[in-house]
Write a protein that holds these residues in place. Structure first.
Motif, PDB file in Angstrom:
ATOM      1  N   PRO A 137       0.893  -1.305   0.076  1.00 12.30           N
ATOM      2  CA  PRO A 137      -0.106   0.044   0.172  1.00 12.30           C
ATOM      3  C   PRO A 137       0.918   1.230  -0.105  1.00 12.30           C
ATOM      4  CG  PRO A 137      -0.117  -1.056   2.204  1.00 12.30           C
ATOM      5  CD  PRO A 137       0.739  -1.895   1.199  1.00 12.30           C
ATOM      6  N   GLU A 138       0.449   2.140  -0.907  1.00 10.21           N
ATOM      7  CA  GLU A 138       1.153   3.560  -0.874  1.00 10.21           C
ATOM      8  C   GLU A 138       0.794   4.317   0.490  1.00 10.21           C
ATOM      9  OE1 GLU A 138       1.488   6.443  -4.270  1.00 10.21           O
ATOM     10  OE2 GLU A 138       0.084   7.441  -2.838  1.00 10.21           O
ATOM     11  N   LEU A 139       1.876   4.801   1.399  1.00 18.32           N
ATOM     12  CA  LEU A 139       1.482   5.189   2.672  1.00 18.32           C
ATOM     13  C   LEU A 139       1.671   6.664   2.312  1.00 18.32           C
ATOM     14  CD1 LEU A 139       3.834   2.953   4.910  1.00 18.32           C
ATOM     15  CD2 LEU A 139       1.414   2.664   4.091  1.00 18.32           C
ATOM     16  N   ARG A 140       0.715   7.898   2.684  1.00 17.08           N
ATOM     17  CA  ARG A 140       0.672   9.049   2.710  1.00 17.08           C
ATOM     18  C   ARG A 140       0.382   9.362   3.933  1.00 17.08           C
ATOM     19  NH1 ARG A 140       0.734  12.256  -2.555  1.00 17.08           N
ATOM     20  NH2 ARG A 140       0.758  10.857  -4.135  1.00 17.08           N
ATOM     21  N   VAL A 141       1.347  10.326   4.391  1.00 19.83           N
ATOM     22  CA  VAL A 141       1.331  10.862   5.744  1.00 19.83           C
ATOM     23  C   VAL A 141       1.809  12.556   5.679  1.00 19.83           C
ATOM     24  CG1 VAL A 141       2.345   8.949   6.960  1.00 19.83           C
ATOM     25  CG2 VAL A 141       3.718  10.580   6.181  1.00 19.83           C
ATOM     26  N   THR A 142       1.689  13.239   6.581  1.00 18.25           N
ATOM     27  CA  THR A 142       1.695  14.746   6.431  1.00 18.25           C
ATOM     28  C   THR A 142       3.211  14.880   7.511  1.00 18.25           C
ATOM     29  OG1 THR A 142      -0.517  15.158   6.447  1.00 18.25           O
ATOM     30  CG2 THR A 142       1.032  16.790   6.984  1.00 18.25           C
ATOM     31  N   GLY A 194       7.451  -0.748  -1.539  1.00 22.51           N
ATOM     32  CA  GLY A 194       6.176   0.072  -1.638  1.00 22.51           C
ATOM     33  C   GLY A 194       6.471   1.473  -1.509  1.00 22.51           C
ATOM     34  N   SER A 195       5.605   2.416  -1.914  1.00 20.19           N
ATOM     35  CA  SER A 195       5.930   3.882  -1.766  1.00 20.19           C
ATOM     36  C   SER A 195       5.524   4.620  -0.550  1.00 20.19           C
ATOM     37  CB  SER A 195       5.144   4.892  -2.874  1.00 20.19           C
ATOM     38  OG  SER A 195       5.816   4.461  -3.993  1.00 20.19           O
ATOM     39  N   ILE A 196       6.133   5.528  -0.113  1.00 20.17           N
ATOM     40  CA  ILE A 196       5.528   6.197   1.103  1.00 20.17           C
ATOM     41  C   ILE A 196       6.038   7.536   0.985  1.00 20.17           C
ATOM     42  CG2 ILE A 196       7.852   5.807   2.556  1.00 20.17           C
ATOM     43  CD1 ILE A 196       6.243   6.444   4.843  1.00 20.17           C
ATOM     44  N   ILE A 197       4.860   8.603   0.774  1.00 23.08           N
ATOM     45  CA  ILE A 197       4.909  10.059   0.654  1.00 23.08           C
ATOM     46  C   ILE A 197       4.715  10.903   1.767  1.00 23.08           C
ATOM     47  CG2 ILE A 197       3.777  11.542  -1.140  1.00 23.08           C
ATOM     48  CD1 ILE A 197       5.178   9.483  -2.562  1.00 23.08           C
ATOM     49  N   VAL A 198       5.748  11.702   2.047  1.00 23.34           N
ATOM     50  CA  VAL A 198       5.448  12.648   3.047  1.00 23.34           C
ATOM     51  C   VAL A 198       4.861  14.211   2.508  1.00 23.34           C
ATOM     52  CG1 VAL A 198       6.536  13.956   5.096  1.00 23.34           C
ATOM     53  CG2 VAL A 198       7.055  11.464   4.308  1.00 23.34           C
TER      54      VAL A 198
END
Length: 397
Positions: free
Chosen positions: A19-24, A102-106
């Motif tokens: 799963p692509e993880l998108r956090v702030t 997988g991807s992680i986007i901050v």
């Protein structure tokens, strides 16, 4: 796979990529890894995110590999916005290729006005059983959009080989490399973008009136990224290679001008017969870089041959100062993975600001598994974990 082939894949949450993880920016990230049935154990390494050493996911260095039926919880603060990715660092050359990535986007807490309205698209490339996949698919990616709209395209190379990307149909900007923004990036038209294994490039593209924009790589010919609507543009052939040496503009008040390194270090990447080497040695025979907290290191990285070597340093971001003796003239460039080609020499500046025990290795993971892997260790820090067949912790296999 959606091309009719069947492969034996290893997955996160039932899919590859995971799963692509998108956090702030500023979020506390808590991820629990459950190993259902990976017999050799598994970990998660947060590639490019400067986590505390205990959360780096390196079997035998920061933890034991998580065995079937066990779990491990990772906790870290997403302190820097950008494009990152994650993958197993237990038997990494095997497990990442099997699908454990997988991807992680901050995302920034306060996005800049020009980018806040852009369509944000992630494009993660991986190779599984000799087939290159884009976001887990053997087909291309279509992103609808209207003329005048902007697309932020996050390219992540999860393969072991360099991927050269072309952009047809519109000029574009490289706005970030390895998650770090470039200062005042200029418009490019027809340039080829080389993305080394493990690297991430963010492109900003404004959709034109009459045609689509097509982003493609020669190593993934059947996986075009189609942006917008209209007819397909003519292909660009033989564009010049993008260079960050003079791209963008320098900072007016650059703090680096006032800093001097405490120590110079030389790393020469090469090979001896079928062994990949650093300074003529491999694996544990390579003396580690031993640093004091706060020490400023000037590191020369030379590629003496044996292919492309994208050199990745865990837990740190370094600044590229020069290539082949030519100082950077444009934007400052901050990376965690530096693509080096034969006979190239780079100087990078590193502040030892994250105490721990850190891997430094070629991110062609096959090269790492053949010996091109070493350590950056801080004085006074030890680990209770051990690498080897007895412990079952094999981060580079």
């Amino acid at each position: 796979m959606d091309n009719g082939k069947t492969v034996d894949a290893w997955t996160f949450n039932g899919s590859s990529p995971g799963p692509e993880l998108r956090v702030t920016e500023g979020d506390l990230v808590v991820v629990t890894l459950h190993n259902k049935d990976i017999e050799d154990g598994v970990t998660v390494h947060w590639h490019g995110i400067n986590v505390p050493c205990s959360q780096d996911g390196i079997a035998g260095v920061t933890q034991d590999a998580v065995q079937p039926g066990e779990q491990f919880t990772y906790t870290f603060v997403a302190s820097a916005p950008g494009t990152y990715w994650y993958h197993s660092h237990q038997m990494s050359s095997i497990q990442a290729k099997k699908g454990l990535l997988g991807s992680i986007i901050v995302e920034p807490r306060e996005p800049s006005a020009p980018l806040s309205s852009a369509t944000d698209v992630s494009a993660l490339y991986q190779r599984m059983d000799s087939t290159v996949l884009l976001n887990g698919s053997a087909k291309g990616l279509n992103v609808p959009g209207k003329a005048g709209e902007q697309v932020r395209l996050r390219l992540t190379n999860g393969d072991n080989e360099t991927m050269n990307f072309s952009v047809d149909g519109a000029p574009f900007q490289v706005i970030a490399m390895d998650g770090h923004d470039l200062h005042e990036p200029g418009l490019l038209d027809g340039d080829m973008i080389p993305v080394g294994a493990g690297q991430r490039f963010d492109l900003l593209i404004r959709l034109p009136e009459s045609s689509k924009v097509v982003v493609r790589s020669e190593s993934a010919k059947s996986l075009p990224i189609m942006l917008g609507s209209g007819n397909e543009p003519e292909r660009t052939e033989g564009g010049k290679m993008f260079s960050f040496i003079d791209y963008g503009t320098p900072l007016k008040d650059d703090p680096l001008r006032m800093l001097k390194p405490d120590r110079n270090i030389e790393l020469r990447l090469g090979q001896s017969l079928f062994v990949k080497t650093i300074n003529g040695r491999s694996f544990h025979e390579i003396p580690p870089i031993t640093a004091k907290e706060g020490e400023r290191l000037l590191i020369s990285i030379a590629n003496d041959g044996g292919g492309d070597h994208p050199f990745h340093l865990h837990g740190h971001t370094f600044r590229v100062l020069s290539k082949n003796g030519i100082p950077l003239k444009g934007s400052p460039v901050f990376l965690d993975t530096l693509l080096t080609k034969k006979d190239e020499i780079y100087e990078v500046y590193l502040v030892a600001d994250n105490p721990g025990l850190w891997m430094a290795h070629c991110h062609n993971l096959g090269h790492a598994s053949m010996g091109m892997s070493m350590m950056l260790n801080y004085e006074g820090i030890t680990t209770p974990y051990r690498v080897g067949t007895k412990s079952g912790n094999l981060p580079d296999l």
